[in-house]
Design a protein around this motif. Sequence first.
Motif, PDB file in Angstrom:
ATOM      1  N   ASP A  84       0.835  -1.209   0.000  1.00  0.00           N
ATOM      2  CA  ASP A  84       0.000   0.000   0.000  1.00  0.00           C
ATOM      3  C   ASP A  84       0.865   1.251   0.000  1.00  0.00           C
ATOM      4  N   MET A  85       1.926   1.263   0.796  1.00  0.00           N
ATOM      5  CA  MET A  85       2.837   2.410   0.828  1.00  0.00           C
ATOM      6  C   MET A  85       3.435   2.669  -0.548  1.00  0.00           C
ATOM      7  N   VAL A  86       3.939   1.615  -1.170  1.00  0.00           N
ATOM      8  CA  VAL A  86       4.606   1.773  -2.461  1.00  0.00           C
ATOM      9  C   VAL A  86       3.594   2.147  -3.545  1.00  0.00           C
ATOM     10  N   HIS A  87       2.403   1.597  -3.458  1.00  0.00           N
ATOM     11  CA  HIS A  87       1.362   1.934  -4.437  1.00  0.00           C
ATOM     12  C   HIS A  87       1.009   3.418  -4.378  1.00  0.00           C
ATOM     13  N   ARG A  88       0.981   3.963  -3.183  1.00  0.00           N
ATOM     14  CA  ARG A  88       0.603   5.372  -3.030  1.00  0.00           C
ATOM     15  C   ARG A  88       1.729   6.333  -3.392  1.00  0.00           C
ATOM     16  N   GLN A  89       2.984   5.920  -3.213  1.00  0.00           N
ATOM     17  CA  GLN A  89       4.054   6.908  -3.288  1.00  0.00           C
ATOM     18  C   GLN A  89       5.211   6.558  -4.223  1.00  0.00           C
ATOM     19  N   ASP A  90       5.228   5.374  -4.792  1.00  0.00           N
ATOM     20  CA  ASP A  90       6.326   5.001  -5.697  1.00  0.00           C
ATOM     21  C   ASP A  90       5.792   4.046  -6.759  1.00  0.00           C
ATOM     22  N   ARG A  91       4.784   4.510  -7.489  1.00  0.00           N
ATOM     23  CA  ARG A  91       4.091   3.612  -8.414  1.00  0.00           C
ATOM     24  C   ARG A  91       4.959   3.167  -9.579  1.00  0.00           C
ATOM     25  N   ASP A  92       5.882   4.016 -10.020  1.00  0.00           N
ATOM     26  CA  ASP A  92       6.725   3.624 -11.146  1.00  0.00           C
ATOM     27  C   ASP A  92       7.577   2.411 -10.793  1.00  0.00           C
ATOM     28  N   ARG A  93       8.227   2.464  -9.624  1.00  0.00           N
ATOM     29  CA  ARG A  93       9.053   1.311  -9.253  1.00  0.00           C
ATOM     30  C   ARG A  93       8.204   0.130  -8.794  1.00  0.00           C
ATOM     31  N   LEU A  94       6.986   0.392  -8.330  1.00  0.00           N
ATOM     32  CA  LEU A  94       6.068  -0.714  -8.062  1.00  0.00           C
ATOM     33  C   LEU A  94       5.785  -1.473  -9.354  1.00  0.00           C
ATOM     34  N   MET A  95       5.535  -0.738 -10.430  1.00  0.00           N
ATOM     35  CA  MET A  95       5.289  -1.362 -11.729  1.00  0.00           C
ATOM     36  C   MET A  95       6.484  -2.218 -12.146  1.00  0.00           C
ATOM     37  N   CYS A  96       7.696  -1.707 -11.907  1.00  0.00           N
ATOM     38  CA  CYS A  96       8.898  -2.472 -12.241  1.00  0.00           C
ATOM     39  C   CYS A  96       8.993  -3.732 -11.389  1.00  0.00           C
ATOM     40  N   ALA A  97       8.677  -3.605 -10.099  1.00  0.00           N
ATOM     41  CA  ALA A  97       8.755  -4.759  -9.194  1.00  0.00           C
ATOM     42  C   ALA A  97       7.774  -5.846  -9.592  1.00  0.00           C
ATOM     43  N   MET A  98       6.636  -5.453 -10.156  1.00  0.00           N
ATOM     44  CA  MET A  98       5.618  -6.434 -10.520  1.00  0.00           C
ATOM     45  C   MET A  98       6.047  -7.309 -11.700  1.00  0.00           C
ATOM     46  N   VAL A  99       7.130  -6.925 -12.379  1.00  0.00           N
ATOM     47  CA  VAL A  99       7.656  -7.752 -13.460  1.00  0.00           C
ATOM     48  C   VAL A  99       8.439  -8.934 -12.899  1.00  0.00           C
ATOM     49  N   ALA A 100       8.876  -8.827 -11.654  1.00  0.00           N
ATOM     50  CA  ALA A 100       9.687  -9.876 -11.026  1.00  0.00           C
ATOM     51  C   ALA A 100       8.849 -11.109 -10.728  1.00  0.00           C
ATOM     52  N   PRO A 101       9.493 -12.273 -10.618  1.00  0.00           N
ATOM     53  CA  PRO A 101       8.763 -13.476 -10.211  1.00  0.00           C
ATOM     54  C   PRO A 101       8.069 -13.255  -8.867  1.00  0.00           C
ATOM     55  N   LEU A 102       6.972 -13.933  -8.675  1.00  0.00           N
ATOM     56  CA  LEU A 102       6.155 -13.730  -7.485  1.00  0.00           C
ATOM     57  C   LEU A 102       6.957 -13.892  -6.200  1.00  0.00           C
ATOM     58  N   ASP A 103       7.851 -14.869  -6.160  1.00  0.00           N
ATOM     59  CA  ASP A 103       8.588 -15.128  -4.920  1.00  0.00           C
ATOM     60  C   ASP A 103       9.648 -14.067  -4.629  1.00  0.00           C
TER      61      ASP A 103
END
Length: 239
Positions: free
Chosen positions: A12-31
Amino acid sequence: MNKDNWLSVCQDMVHRQDRDRLMCAMVAPLDKRRGLLALLAFNLEIAMIPELVSEAMLGEIRLQWWRQTLDDLYGGNRVDHPVALGLADAIENSGLSKSLFDGYLDARAFDLTGAAPASLQALESYADGTAGALHELMAEVLGLAAMAQEQQGRVRTAIRHGGMAWALTGLLAARDFHLRQGRSYLPVGLEDVEEAVAEAARRHIDEARNARKDVPKSLLPIMLPVALAEYSLRHAHAG
């Protein structure tokens, strides 16, 4: 607090304040995402300290709390704080380098001074110590330490350049916000400071791209910010 709770708080913190890098992190494998989200949330916790304290001493106390917390985590003692629990999980699963955390917190002490960097070199050193170290930690979550030593060194260098480019473009974009807070991250004494910082960011983007042949696809989530930094510079120039 259990794993699901700390993960929800961090995301939630990252979604609200660092969405660009959240998008990058979501490319990573789930684990791997848990560790990336914990590190990004940790970065937000530290970056927001100047906004939350009325004087530098109170900010130093918060930084010291995190230094002690990291000592505890590396000593095998968990701390009941959502971001600290996330870091404990990442440290346990990815063997993160404590020296990177130590350097990161040392660099962040500059945030509490309210002074502008003395030179462009000082600003680049700050960018390296903050975003450069953070991105290197994120790369360790993605398996950087498992590479051959020679390749690992080249990849770490590329990642640090990418982190510096990200930081410099972000500081340019946030200039007015920081000025309203009485802070400045752009060095004094330069004729066209914004162009000088932008040119430094472009140089670090080039350095990161020149080493991309050494960077495996598994580290794509931490190289994507390089493309976002480049886009940010082009957009700002077009504006």
